[in-house]
Design an enzyme around this catalytic site. Structure first.
Site, short mmCIF file in Angstrom:
data_model
loop_
_atom_site.label_atom_id
_atom_site.label_comp_id
_atom_site.label_asym_id
_atom_site.label_seq_id
_atom_site.Cartn_x
_atom_site.Cartn_y
_atom_site.Cartn_z
N HIS A 240 0.86 -1.18 0.00
CA HIS A 240 0.00 0.00 0.00
C HIS A 240 0.89 1.23 0.00
O HIS A 240 1.87 1.28 0.74
CB HIS A 240 -0.86 -0.02 1.28
CG HIS A 240 -1.90 1.05 1.32
ND1 HIS A 240 -1.61 2.35 1.65
CD2 HIS A 240 -3.23 1.01 1.07
CE1 HIS A 240 -2.73 3.07 1.60
NE2 HIS A 240 -3.72 2.28 1.25
N CYS A 278 -3.81 2.53 -4.44
CA CYS A 278 -4.67 3.42 -3.64
C CYS A 278 -4.64 4.82 -4.23
O CYS A 278 -3.66 5.55 -4.08
CB CYS A 278 -4.21 3.43 -2.19
SG CYS A 278 -5.21 4.55 -1.18
N HIS A 305 -7.86 0.39 -4.08
CA HIS A 305 -8.60 1.28 -3.17
C HIS A 305 -8.98 2.51 -3.97
O HIS A 305 -8.10 3.22 -4.45
CB HIS A 305 -7.69 1.79 -2.04
CG HIS A 305 -7.35 0.78 -1.00
ND1 HIS A 305 -6.51 1.07 0.06
CD2 HIS A 305 -7.75 -0.49 -0.81
CE1 HIS A 305 -6.40 0.01 0.83
NE2 HIS A 305 -7.14 -0.95 0.34
N ASP A 358 -12.47 3.25 -0.76
CA ASP A 358 -11.57 3.45 0.38
C ASP A 358 -12.08 4.66 1.16
O ASP A 358 -11.94 5.77 0.71
CB ASP A 358 -10.16 3.70 -0.15
CG ASP A 358 -9.12 3.67 0.95
OD1 ASP A 358 -9.35 2.98 1.95
OD2 ASP A 358 -8.10 4.34 0.81
N HIS A 359 -12.65 4.42 2.28
CA HIS A 359 -13.19 5.47 3.15
C HIS A 359 -14.50 6.01 2.56
O HIS A 359 -14.77 5.86 1.38
CB HIS A 359 -12.23 6.65 3.36
CG HIS A 359 -10.87 6.22 3.81
ND1 HIS A 359 -9.84 7.10 3.95
CD2 HIS A 359 -10.38 5.02 4.15
CE1 HIS A 359 -8.75 6.46 4.35
NE2 HIS A 359 -9.06 5.18 4.47
N TYR A 377 -14.56 4.82 8.05
CA TYR A 377 -15.24 3.58 7.65
C TYR A 377 -16.69 3.47 8.10
O TYR A 377 -17.12 2.41 8.55
CB TYR A 377 -14.43 2.37 8.12
CG TYR A 377 -13.15 2.23 7.34
CD1 TYR A 377 -13.11 1.50 6.15
CD2 TYR A 377 -11.99 2.85 7.76
CE1 TYR A 377 -11.95 1.39 5.41
CE2 TYR A 377 -10.81 2.75 7.03
CZ TYR A 377 -10.80 2.02 5.86
OH TYR A 377 -9.64 1.92 5.13
#
Ligand code: DNO
Length: 404
Positions: A240, A278, A305, A358-359, A377
């Site tokens: 990541h 990401c 992500h 992602d989020h 999250y």
């Protein structure tokens, strides 16, 4: 041409049984898989095979697949090559073997020293009333200069940033300062390590003589040890990127640009040494060409992500709605779908890249639910993100990119 729809697999992150978002709720978002981890196992220890299998069955019982492990954390001992690092590397290999035996093929990890991700505001209010995560360099300078009082910190910040950091700090009550300090130094996904300022200073101290070149060497040693194990186990590792993708607190960061990614991929030239792509992390650097990185390195992307950030001229960034902000997600998704189509010709006609939104923002009923397992999250905000990404994928895959 394949007549199968060329969509990436949609997943959600799930933090395990302690996550207030239940698996059956995740299923209703339309996701078919989860990215999950055994967060209860301490960093450095091997994951017991029976716990892996039990968790996999629990996820399967909800009609979902445990597609990606996020993450098997790399211990500070491994990153610094001190203490018990050899035992931890052996344990890491044992975990990969057990995950492979359980049929879980992708393992995310990161190589960020000390901290995982860095944000200064966990409840930044947006004009529509939703809340986002934000990084403000002035507040982070206050954390560095005044909360940690790191020696040499004043050389890493401009005079203006130092002055603004003092103004911010002086405007805070003692209770606010403590809460801000604690939330900033203990932001790890899925766990509260309960770190104190003293622990954190000690962790930083271990990097005093460790520059980017040395940290890269440590990553190379780690990969040389675990990639052959992963290959045998049928597992693909996915690093990541650093979040944010620049040095913080005088610590080196080595996974922030396309050159960095290429350097990591070349350390051990194997498909088992790959990337977790990401867009939110890499998107903080304007010069990162996000769609181009996919076109040039796509065959090594094993997990995705997707999110956007809004970059501000003063270095602040916050997490924007998925299809807004500074990241051109339609261009990235187009490139990923092309990459997936190319791999389908080689791997399997229905092979899919796993993605997760992602989020997400705190919004609507997220405010009435128990606090998310980890900032960023909440259920509804991520559901919005995933739904937008599904529309984007469907549109691109059915009609290509139509420009008006
Ligand atoms: C934050 C996440 C990261 C990520 C780890 C991977 O929400 O994207 O914390 O899980 O860095 O090891």
């Amino acid at each position: 041409m394949s007549s199968l729809p060329n969509l990436m697999e949609e997943a959600m992150r799930w933090f395990g049984p302690a996550d207030p978002v239940a698996l059956n709720e995740i299923r209703q978002t339309g996701a078919t898989a989860v990215f999950s981890a055994l967060h209860e196992i301490p960093y450095g220890e091997a994951w017991p095979a029976e716990l892996i299998v039990r968790r996999r069955s629990e996820i399967a019982a909800a009609g979902l697949a445990w597609r990606v492990v996020e993450s098997v954390p790399v211990s500070e001992a491994i990153k610094t090559r001190t203490g018990e690092f050899e035992r931890h590397i052996d344990n890491y290999g044992a975990t990969l073997e057990r995950l492979g035996a359980a049929g879980i093929e992708v393992v995310v990890y990161n190589f960020m020293p000390v901290m995982d991700w860095v944000r200064t505001d966990l409840r930044h209010r947006l004009p529509d009333g939703a809340e986002a995560l934000l990084y403000d360099p002035v507040k982070f300078a206050a954390f560095d200069l005044l909360a940690l009082a790191r020696s040499g910190a004043e050389h890493d910040w401009s005079a203006g940033a130092c002055a603004a950091a003092r103004v911010f700090w002086e405007g805070q009550t003692e209770t606010q300062r403590q809460a801000f300090t604690q939330q900033t130094l203990d932001l790890f996904p899925g766990v509260r390590l309960g770190l104190t300022v003293a622990d954190f200073r000690a962790m930083l101290g271990r990097y005093a003589a460790l520059d980017a070149a040395r940290l890269r060497e440590h990553l190379r040693h780690f990969l040389e040890a675990v990639v052959p194990v992963a290959e045998k186990a049928g597992v693909r590792l996915a690093i990541h990127p650093d979040d944010p993708p620049f040095p913080v607190l005088g610590l080196p960061r080595i996974v922030a640009t396309e050159d960095d990614l290429r350097t990591v991929l070349a350390m051990v030239d194997s498909p088992a040494n790959g990337l977790c792509y990401c867009t939110g992390s890499l998107g903080v650097r304007a010069e990162n060409d996000l769609a181009g990185i996919v076109r040039r390195n796509g065959s090594r992307i094993h997990a995705v992500h997707l999110r956007s950030v809004q970059r501000e001229p003063d270095g602040t960034f916050f997490e924007a709605n998925h299809l807004e902000g500074s990241v051109d997600l339609p261009a990235v998704v187009q490139a990923l779908l092309e990459e997936q189509a190319a791999r389908r010709r080689v791997v399997r006609r229905d092979w899919q890249l796993p993605l997760r939104p992602d989020h997400g923002h705190m919004m609507l009923d997220d405010f009435k639910r128990p606090a998310p397992a980890c900032p960023g999250y909440p259920l509804i905000g991520r559901l919005r993100g995933l739904a937008e990404l599904r529309g984007l994928q469907t549109g691109i895959s059915r009609f290509g990119v139509a420009r008006i």
